[in-house]
Design an enzyme around this catalytic site. Structure first.
Site, mmCIF file in Angstrom:
data_model
loop_
_atom_site.group_PDB
_atom_site.id
_atom_site.type_symbol
_atom_site.label_atom_id
_atom_site.label_comp_id
_atom_site.label_asym_id
_atom_site.label_seq_id
_atom_site.Cartn_x
_atom_site.Cartn_y
_atom_site.Cartn_z
ATOM 1 N N GLU A 34 81.776 9.099 56.144
ATOM 2 C CA GLU A 34 81.188 7.774 56.382
ATOM 3 C C GLU A 34 79.691 7.972 56.592
ATOM 4 O O GLU A 34 79.188 7.961 57.706
ATOM 5 C CB GLU A 34 81.840 7.120 57.602
ATOM 6 C CG GLU A 34 83.354 7.080 57.568
ATOM 7 C CD GLU A 34 83.899 6.299 56.380
ATOM 8 O OE1 GLU A 34 83.400 5.187 56.125
ATOM 9 O OE2 GLU A 34 84.808 6.817 55.694
ATOM 10 N N LYS A 164 96.147 15.180 72.478
ATOM 11 C CA LYS A 164 95.976 14.401 71.243
ATOM 12 C C LYS A 164 96.793 13.123 71.225
ATOM 13 O O LYS A 164 97.234 12.670 70.169
ATOM 14 C CB LYS A 164 96.344 15.262 70.017
ATOM 15 C CG LYS A 164 95.490 16.506 69.909
ATOM 16 C CD LYS A 164 96.057 17.522 68.968
ATOM 17 C CE LYS A 164 95.261 18.813 69.069
ATOM 18 N NZ LYS A 164 95.931 19.947 68.455
ATOM 19 N N ASP A 240 89.190 21.420 67.133
ATOM 20 C CA ASP A 240 90.438 20.768 66.763
ATOM 21 C C ASP A 240 90.210 19.260 66.888
ATOM 22 O O ASP A 240 90.336 18.672 67.970
ATOM 23 C CB ASP A 240 91.552 21.228 67.709
ATOM 24 C CG ASP A 240 92.915 20.764 67.224
ATOM 25 O OD1 ASP A 240 92.966 19.907 66.321
ATOM 26 O OD2 ASP A 240 93.926 21.266 67.740
ATOM 27 N N HIS A 335 74.929 -1.477 56.251
ATOM 28 C CA HIS A 335 75.941 -0.746 55.492
ATOM 29 C C HIS A 335 75.685 -0.837 53.993
ATOM 30 O O HIS A 335 75.800 0.141 53.266
ATOM 31 C CB HIS A 335 77.348 -1.275 55.821
ATOM 32 C CG HIS A 335 78.013 -0.469 56.864
ATOM 33 N ND1 HIS A 335 78.938 0.507 56.591
ATOM 34 C CD2 HIS A 335 77.845 -0.451 58.203
ATOM 35 C CE1 HIS A 335 79.329 1.064 57.721
ATOM 36 N NE2 HIS A 335 78.700 0.507 58.726
#
Lengths: 341, 341, 341, 341
Positions: A34, A164, A240, A335
């Site tokens: 992105e 997580k 990670d 954007h």
């Protein structure tokens, strides 16, 4: 089929940081598909330099693993809890004897019926510590099962750790580095670089980050897009990156300081290391060197510096997007412009 | 400083999938620094072939953006809500007129004091749709502000959307593809490939994924490590991987079917596309082709196939780790063995 | 052992309310053992009269029950969902045919593996509707099981309803009356009656109700003590007071309006009725009459009026405690003084 | 207007309890307008006698109040945290010197930007302790503000306490009595008294209490109706019944033990006392005597006994409703029958 794929990475301009272990302008790499994220974060980095730097504070650090065991009754669970409380020094020795870096800090527990969840908290040096704490928890579990045969094994991970996954426990009891970053932004900088007014950012934070997140059924979450910067930073530094899940659970707090804007970012669960899985990749080593996180010193120092830079980067990206969202249409225009380049 | 960095990627063995738009053995790429994830997921893929395949069902799909506006009073907010309800067809036309793919599905709202949050839900073809819905929401907001001047602009995103942040709203009202995967695993396969018994997996799911997550203060979360597979899959396919935050909020449900294990994975917020940012990278296009997600057909078909493969991959990794955690010590032994290779 | 026990009740002074179905000064009864609550709420009621009244708005109303069924696969669940969507009119008729007041408004569902949760939403006239919706859901379940024999019964209540338990679904999809109350309090009133400044209340709301609750791992909760006023009001009006659990999940939003304080209270889950269990007790009937909630009119009118008065009462107590907490020591001094009387 | 209103109360049949401070059949009063609750709870009480009694265990007890202060920076907050850690004995003395019963147990904190939340945990003897901890926190805050003038007062309650509001912190760090009750119910008793099979209750618990609550966006909540029994018990014993909000956040866990059902109820936040507000009412004193909670002994003993009886009562009502919901139609039939009486 190729075995290695390319993630676009870019260094953003220097971020100015003041804090316990960082007093520098630091260049930060961000890996992301992105790509407008670079310009967004860069604008925040520019503000950090113009505003005299980001003050970073590490409130806490620890890494955790929670085992789950079971007994016949909750009374048995309670007896073992009390016994372990008495023998805490033995547990600490057990951990230290099998690892150079792991150090047992604290123990918490939950009892649900006849199930006993024991959450071990450790220091893990410069490693994020996933494997180190699993190994330590495994050893502790073996020892407990040997010494308290009224307990039975359920699992080395009982989801009270918690890795997580969304939770409240990680924010309340701690997991990873708990970092707060703060900056006072003069109105002039706000206008010139962020194209908005301090009051507008303060108001938007209340209406969007606080109230909007509460309405959405958020949990310990009040920010616009911490996850974006965390992901880019984690990927660029060999972390990670699935730990952005708990990383995303942080909050922004602002207040007016006279004419200027006090802007703060609280990220309680930054899980990063400078050694371990993923850290041997050449680009990761380059990036660690770029940020000065490869010095020889006391264990933990590099990882703490890395966490501070990470939180400061989160702040830069957050501030810039918040500013953009105060103006109708700016977000889309930015954007579109970005993607045309 | 290099501009492109390497994330290790690997194709895992064929995953067997049965479902609306997939009836194949599909090879899946996973990009991760945590390389034991490949072996873990591969073992689940092997089970999928031995057990006759994973049945995948898409329950729902939509992409969302929530604007936030404000009025003098909540009564004004309510009047506008009622007026928009009457003019829903106009809003749909507005969306369709400015985009080939965006289609307005539904509108939800929340009122907090004098603040009005309007959550727009769209179909977005084969794109994950982040930018498409921001553009559509921006157009809708402009129209609303013109037509209802008793409202004032606050922001194009009010965190009731909600993007890359923990919430309940995404699971309840929907965001992304809501996919359920299911498999019935014969006891023999469980024993031979997973080295455990069906009952042990079923029990662990209750004690760890359900109860452990509840104790941790989880929110719509009951799994071991969905986030790991989602991250690897998103990175390998050019997705905006910060969406693993909401992706991680899913659940496992199992039951005994006679002697066999019914194992299901529910992932309500898979946010993937086959076009858009990141999809032009050569390795992404290779990977899309590998999975058959690059065919010419009706808009949305490729993205749905991709979401199904994603959910099946999540299932493979989840099943395998759950099995490992039923056995004391297996997890650590596996990690150590893996990392020595 | 006596069969009836005494809960202290007191009418607080008139609360000034403006809104769809209330334009009055209304006297409100509050039953509580925590008698300082009366003085607290009374002070807020005084402010309501001095400030020109509380504006109340009912955003929504509905009562819900969620059944849970199971199938062999999620695909079967999806087929039934789609089929019911087609036959929604039949379901509506079924509900209307067996009850004078129950009216089916909407249906939502969740699929988790092979489990199907269907959440029915109803209007229930002047009753809070617990039993009415259980009866209607029971009828609907019987009909569904007869028509879709691929489904099996699990339970008439699947906790996706959700009654007297913490959740996000009740706030997002609605349960009970969703009421917003608002008031603009002149600085002079703030000083004279509340002994504080508008800015101090606004600041405290941000730091305590919003941020403090987020840190505590709150869920759709940002208030100081909604539950206290709800309990007292529910007990005084014969409600099922265990519904304060979901009632407590509401929020306060304030802003400065020039020199004055805009103060709002959003209570999305007020569950009250003027008929049904507990409403035949003589003191309840007296209290309903006191508040003008015993008129003959269209079904639902009395219950809506009651909900508005309830929300206004919540506001009075909330405002007063917030004001007290802006001043160091005031809370304790007030409590001590109160209890000495 | 009468000042005292009547809440229907009834003693339910003897509940058989085994535990640290209760080894009796105890008769329990429940005050409620929802009179079917008596029959429901009574059925569970009957099971408790037939099954050899409920085993009750108190895992923890403490009462809390969290103040909120602010500084210029998070670094200042951290310095004060570290300083207070050093001076913990002084803080303990301060608390003990101003109260006969309050005893400081532990301190936790959260930093959000420049805001410092300090959560104090106390023992409070036989009182539930709301006022005792507010007084103690007020004293501690005064002392802190005097000794650390770099801090400013925000509020004596910062919602990180957290009182009568949904949270995760109360379950994780503790507030009130954390009680687990357990019972092994022979299949014969299940059939004869509960009209169902052990497996059906175990299954329903998974599908409704665990999975249904997770889907609803519950937070540390997995039960059918804890709040109902808590409300009836709190009202009958003069408690501040708004504390059912946190009380409702508990969970049921079951497993098959051979042919029998292990059924457990975990209620981490029971907030009850035998002295203080509401305890002087004649019916409350009668009820305390009825349950043996009025003996002279060490402080805290009566309150612990009361908490155990409370949790056992919750179990009786929970078990019975769960059993009823395993059978299609039983719930409605029971309600209708009950209300006709």
């Amino acid at each position: 089929m190729n075995m290695f794929a390319s993630v676009p990475m870019k260094v953003i301009g220097p971020v100015a940081i003041r804090g316990l272990e960082v007093n520098d302008e630091v260049i930060v790499p961000l890996a992301t598909y992105e790509t407008p994220l670079w310009a967004t974060t860069n604008r925040g980095a520019k503000v950090s330099r113009q505003a005299g730097g980001i003050l970073a504070t590490i409130i806490d650090e620890r890494m955790t693993r929670s085992i789950v065991l079971q007994a016949d009754t909750a009374q048995t669970c309670l007896e073992v809890i009390n016994a372990l409380e008495e023998r805490r020094e033995e547990l600490k020795s057990l951990v230290s004897s099998s690892s150079r870096f792991a150090k047992l800090l604290d123990i918490n527990h939950q009892v649900a019926g006849n199930l006993l969840f024991i959450r071990f908290e450790f220091l893990t040096g410069d490693a994020s510590g996933h494997n180190m704490v699993t190994q330590a928890a495994d050893n502790l579990m073996t020892w407990i099962l040997q010494n308290y045969q009224q307990l039975k094994h359920v699992s080395v991970s009982g989801n009270y750790c918690v890795d997580k996954k969304v939770s409240a426990v990680n924010g309340i009891l701690g997991r990873g580095k708990y970092v707060v970053t703060e900056m006072v932004i003069p109105r002039e900088v706000c206008r010139a670089t962020l194209k908005t007014e301090p009051e507008k950012i303060a108001e938007l934070n209340i209406k969007k980050n606080l109230i909007g997140s509460i309405l959405a059924g958020g949990l310990r979450t009040a920010n616009a897009h911490f996850a974006n910067m965390l992901l880019g930073f984690y990927l660029a530094t060999g972390q990670d990156a699935a730990n952005i899940v708990e990383g995303s659970q942080g909050l922004v707090h602002t207040e007016m300081r006279g004419d200027d804007l006090y802007f703060s970012v609280t990220v309680p669960n930054i899980i990063v290391g400078t050694v371990g899985n993923g850290k041997d990749l050449p680009f990761v080593q380059e990036n660690m060197a770029l940020m000065g996180c490869d010095v020889h010193g006391e264990p933990g120092q590099n990882a703490r510096r890395l966490a501070i830079i990470c939180a400061a980067t989160v702040m830069c990206g957050e501030l810039s997007l918040m500013a953009a969202q105060t103006n109708h249409g700016e977000l889309m225009r930015a954007h579109i412009a970005m993607e045309r380049r």
